[in-house]
Design a protein around this motif. Structure first.
Motif, PDB file in Angstrom:
ATOM      1  N   PHE A  35     -28.714  -4.750 -30.023  1.00 26.18           N
ATOM      2  CA  PHE A  35     -29.468  -5.791 -29.437  1.00 26.18           C
ATOM      3  C   PHE A  35     -29.061  -6.804 -28.469  1.00 26.18           C
ATOM      4  O   PHE A  35     -29.217  -7.003 -27.419  1.00 26.18           O
ATOM      5  CB  PHE A  35     -30.384  -6.707 -30.351  1.00 26.18           C
ATOM      6  CG  PHE A  35     -31.439  -5.819 -31.121  1.00 26.18           C
ATOM      7  CD1 PHE A  35     -31.908  -4.504 -31.047  1.00 26.18           C
ATOM      8  CD2 PHE A  35     -31.874  -6.628 -32.259  1.00 26.18           C
ATOM      9  CE1 PHE A  35     -32.759  -3.945 -31.596  1.00 26.18           C
ATOM     10  CE2 PHE A  35     -33.221  -5.878 -32.762  1.00 26.18           C
ATOM     11  CZ  PHE A  35     -33.631  -4.581 -32.528  1.00 26.18           C
ATOM     12  N   VAL A  36     -27.656  -7.168 -29.018  1.00 24.08           N
ATOM     13  CA  VAL A  36     -26.913  -7.924 -28.269  1.00 24.08           C
ATOM     14  C   VAL A  36     -26.233  -7.214 -27.113  1.00 24.08           C
ATOM     15  O   VAL A  36     -26.053  -8.017 -26.006  1.00 24.08           O
ATOM     16  CB  VAL A  36     -25.701  -8.598 -29.267  1.00 24.08           C
ATOM     17  CG1 VAL A  36     -24.586  -9.636 -28.625  1.00 24.08           C
ATOM     18  CG2 VAL A  36     -26.256  -8.972 -30.507  1.00 24.08           C
ATOM     19  N   GLN A  37     -25.870  -5.966 -27.149  1.00 24.56           N
ATOM     20  CA  GLN A  37     -25.494  -5.405 -25.888  1.00 24.56           C
ATOM     21  C   GLN A  37     -26.915  -4.876 -24.766  1.00 24.56           C
ATOM     22  O   GLN A  37     -26.556  -4.840 -23.754  1.00 24.56           O
ATOM     23  CB  GLN A  37     -24.885  -3.974 -26.635  1.00 24.56           C
ATOM     24  CG  GLN A  37     -23.698  -4.081 -27.266  1.00 24.56           C
ATOM     25  CD  GLN A  37     -22.777  -4.962 -26.802  1.00 24.56           C
ATOM     26  OE1 GLN A  37     -22.354  -4.679 -25.396  1.00 24.56           O
ATOM     27  NE2 GLN A  37     -21.900  -6.038 -27.475  1.00 24.56           N
ATOM     28  N   ARG A  38     -27.979  -4.822 -25.303  1.00 25.43           N
ATOM     29  CA  ARG A  38     -28.988  -4.120 -24.516  1.00 25.43           C
ATOM     30  C   ARG A  38     -29.898  -5.125 -24.144  1.00 25.43           C
ATOM     31  O   ARG A  38     -30.569  -4.987 -22.965  1.00 25.43           O
ATOM     32  CB  ARG A  38     -29.639  -3.131 -25.150  1.00 25.43           C
ATOM     33  CG  ARG A  38     -28.709  -1.974 -25.589  1.00 25.43           C
ATOM     34  CD  ARG A  38     -28.983  -0.716 -26.206  1.00 25.43           C
ATOM     35  NE  ARG A  38     -30.129   0.010 -25.390  1.00 25.43           N
ATOM     36  CZ  ARG A  38     -30.633   1.061 -25.800  1.00 25.43           C
ATOM     37  NH1 ARG A  38     -30.292   1.620 -27.066  1.00 25.43           N
ATOM     38  NH2 ARG A  38     -31.753   1.512 -25.395  1.00 25.43           N
ATOM     39  N   PHE A  39     -30.095  -6.271 -24.579  1.00 35.76           N
ATOM     40  CA  PHE A  39     -30.967  -7.447 -24.181  1.00 35.76           C
ATOM     41  C   PHE A  39     -30.137  -8.525 -23.679  1.00 35.76           C
ATOM     42  O   PHE A  39     -29.194  -8.891 -24.081  1.00 35.76           O
ATOM     43  CB  PHE A  39     -31.995  -7.644 -25.477  1.00 35.76           C
ATOM     44  CG  PHE A  39     -32.923  -6.666 -25.956  1.00 35.76           C
ATOM     45  CD1 PHE A  39     -33.978  -6.491 -25.202  1.00 35.76           C
ATOM     46  CD2 PHE A  39     -32.616  -5.936 -27.052  1.00 35.76           C
ATOM     47  CE1 PHE A  39     -35.076  -5.372 -25.749  1.00 35.76           C
ATOM     48  CE2 PHE A  39     -33.470  -4.807 -27.322  1.00 35.76           C
ATOM     49  CZ  PHE A  39     -34.572  -4.655 -26.557  1.00 35.76           C
ATOM     50  N   PRO A  40     -30.877  -9.155 -22.820  1.00 36.45           N
ATOM     51  CA  PRO A  40     -30.270 -10.542 -22.348  1.00 36.45           C
ATOM     52  C   PRO A  40     -30.201 -11.502 -22.863  1.00 36.45           C
ATOM     53  O   PRO A  40     -31.045 -11.553 -23.801  1.00 36.45           O
ATOM     54  CB  PRO A  40     -31.105 -10.660 -20.683  1.00 36.45           C
ATOM     55  CG  PRO A  40     -32.419 -10.131 -20.915  1.00 36.45           C
ATOM     56  CD  PRO A  40     -32.118  -9.013 -21.986  1.00 36.45           C
ATOM     57  N   GLN A  41     -29.281 -12.591 -22.658  1.00 34.09           N
ATOM     58  CA  GLN A  41     -29.363 -13.799 -23.462  1.00 34.09           C
ATOM     59  C   GLN A  41     -30.746 -14.472 -23.819  1.00 34.09           C
ATOM     60  O   GLN A  41     -30.669 -15.012 -24.693  1.00 34.09           O
ATOM     61  CB  GLN A  41     -28.349 -14.581 -22.861  1.00 34.09           C
ATOM     62  CG  GLN A  41     -26.696 -14.218 -23.147  1.00 34.09           C
ATOM     63  CD  GLN A  41     -25.760 -15.102 -22.831  1.00 34.09           C
ATOM     64  OE1 GLN A  41     -25.917 -16.448 -22.840  1.00 34.09           O
ATOM     65  NE2 GLN A  41     -24.643 -14.785 -22.363  1.00 34.09           N
ATOM     66  N   HIS A  42     -31.319 -14.684 -22.695  1.00 32.15           N
ATOM     67  CA  HIS A  42     -32.705 -15.427 -22.899  1.00 32.15           C
ATOM     68  C   HIS A  42     -33.535 -14.634 -23.768  1.00 32.15           C
ATOM     69  O   HIS A  42     -34.166 -15.275 -24.356  1.00 32.15           O
ATOM     70  CB  HIS A  42     -33.237 -15.896 -21.469  1.00 32.15           C
ATOM     71  CG  HIS A  42     -33.777 -14.536 -20.726  1.00 32.15           C
ATOM     72  ND1 HIS A  42     -33.276 -13.768 -19.807  1.00 32.15           N
ATOM     73  CD2 HIS A  42     -35.072 -14.092 -20.846  1.00 32.15           C
ATOM     74  CE1 HIS A  42     -33.732 -12.621 -19.520  1.00 32.15           C
ATOM     75  NE2 HIS A  42     -35.034 -12.715 -20.109  1.00 32.15           N
ATOM     76  N   THR A  43     -33.544 -13.260 -23.801  1.00 32.56           N
ATOM     77  CA  THR A  43     -34.189 -12.468 -24.904  1.00 32.56           C
ATOM     78  C   THR A  43     -33.644 -12.840 -26.214  1.00 32.56           C
ATOM     79  O   THR A  43     -34.552 -12.976 -27.279  1.00 32.56           O
ATOM     80  CB  THR A  43     -34.285 -11.345 -24.628  1.00 32.56           C
ATOM     81  OG1 THR A  43     -34.841 -10.936 -23.222  1.00 32.56           O
ATOM     82  CG2 THR A  43     -35.169 -10.258 -25.531  1.00 32.56           C
ATOM     83  N   ILE A  44     -32.210 -12.732 -26.431  1.00 27.70           N
ATOM     84  CA  ILE A  44     -31.912 -12.887 -27.737  1.00 27.70           C
ATOM     85  C   ILE A  44     -32.146 -14.197 -28.120  1.00 27.70           C
ATOM     86  O   ILE A  44     -32.310 -14.475 -29.267  1.00 27.70           O
ATOM     87  CB  ILE A  44     -30.254 -12.555 -27.571  1.00 27.70           C
ATOM     88  CG1 ILE A  44     -29.927 -11.174 -27.139  1.00 27.70           C
ATOM     89  CG2 ILE A  44     -29.633 -12.986 -28.903  1.00 27.70           C
ATOM     90  CD1 ILE A  44     -30.614  -9.977 -28.242  1.00 27.70           C
ATOM     91  N   ALA A  45     -31.907 -15.192 -27.186  1.00 22.93           N
ATOM     92  CA  ALA A  45     -32.106 -16.758 -27.703  1.00 22.93           C
ATOM     93  C   ALA A  45     -33.600 -16.790 -28.194  1.00 22.93           C
ATOM     94  O   ALA A  45     -33.788 -17.463 -29.258  1.00 22.93           O
ATOM     95  CB  ALA A  45     -31.936 -17.913 -26.422  1.00 22.93           C
ATOM     96  N   SER A  46     -34.579 -16.297 -27.397  1.00 27.33           N
ATOM     97  CA  SER A  46     -36.060 -16.282 -27.818  1.00 27.33           C
ATOM     98  C   SER A  46     -36.258 -15.657 -29.184  1.00 27.33           C
ATOM     99  O   SER A  46     -36.970 -16.082 -30.180  1.00 27.33           O
ATOM    100  CB  SER A  46     -36.894 -15.882 -26.874  1.00 27.33           C
ATOM    101  OG  SER A  46     -38.292 -15.713 -27.334  1.00 27.33           O
ATOM    102  N   TYR A  47     -35.785 -14.591 -29.430  1.00 31.49           N
ATOM    103  CA  TYR A  47     -35.773 -13.946 -30.557  1.00 31.49           C
ATOM    104  C   TYR A  47     -35.236 -14.627 -31.829  1.00 31.49           C
ATOM    105  O   TYR A  47     -35.778 -14.512 -32.848  1.00 31.49           O
ATOM    106  CB  TYR A  47     -35.009 -12.421 -30.523  1.00 31.49           C
ATOM    107  CG  TYR A  47     -35.135 -11.395 -31.931  1.00 31.49           C
ATOM    108  CD1 TYR A  47     -36.165 -10.923 -31.947  1.00 31.49           C
ATOM    109  CD2 TYR A  47     -34.221 -11.622 -32.725  1.00 31.49           C
ATOM    110  CE1 TYR A  47     -36.474 -10.161 -33.036  1.00 31.49           C
ATOM    111  CE2 TYR A  47     -34.090 -10.713 -33.695  1.00 31.49           C
ATOM    112  CZ  TYR A  47     -35.271  -9.937 -33.834  1.00 31.49           C
ATOM    113  OH  TYR A  47     -35.354  -9.251 -35.188  1.00 31.49           O
TER     114      TYR A  47
END
Length: 193
Positions: free
Chosen positions: A163-175
């Motif tokens: 997930f950390v490799q494939r999704f951008p930081q703003h998406t990870i932050a929201s998750y």
């Protein structure tokens, strides 16, 4: 095309799949492609399919009144994507589901799910999936209400490094339920640990 799905079924069930069962499964799952950012489900619509991801990445999210996205689920290859409530209850979804990358899926309607649910391996697989999903949801809820941001990020990296490799930081932050700025600080602490 169906090899990943059959491998998944075998990993999550003990019952064998006969040749007739295999043909019924192939007839029940339909191939579908999504381009990056293409919707699989739009808020307000009924979720007519569950999708098994062969290639690509997807996200499920809600959008609040101020336009902020809240990521509910992320999924990659060999994961399933669906709004379960809308799919099973045939109610309008409160979520959007879209492809984060160009995505190839095998989709299954509720009608076809009921047709193949007579196959023991399918019943076992869905039972196993539901148990795993429930446990993961409980952990995620517990982490979000009890762990500081750094520990939530560490759990994500440990359990879902892709997930950390494939999704951008703003998406990870929201998750993770944190701001982009907080995630930036957390990642910096994590790297320097």
């Amino acid at each position: 095309m169906y090899e990943s799905l059959f491998n998944y079924i075998k990993q999550h069930s003990k019952s064998p799949i006969s040749a007739d069962d295999e043909e019924l499964i192939k007839k029940s799952f339909l191939p579908r492609g999504l381009k990056k950012k293409e919707l699989f489900l739009e808020q307000g619509s009924i979720c007519n399919y569950t999708g098994f991801i062969l290639k690509g990445a997807m996200r499920q999210y809600s959008v609040d009144d101020s336009g902020t996205e809240h990521i509910i689920q992320l999924a990659i290859e060999n994961w399933w994507m669906v709004d379960r409530e809308s799919f099973l209850m045939k109610t309008p979804s409160v979520y959007n589901i879209d492809a984060w990358e160009n995505t190839e899926l095998l989709v299954l309607s509720l009608e076809n799910l009921e047709r193949i649910h007579t196959i023991d391996a399918i019943k076992e697989m869905f039972w196993q999936m539901n148990q795993s999903n429930f446990i993961a949801s409980q952990k995620r809820l517990n982490y979000s209400i009890s762990l500081p941001a750094l520990e939530r990020y560490e759990e994500l990296v440990k359990n879902y490094p892709d997930f950390v490799q494939r999704f951008p930081q703003h998406t990870i932050a929201s998750y993770l339920g944190i701001s982009k700025e907080t995630l930036s600080r957390v990642r910096n602490k994590y790297v320097h640990k």
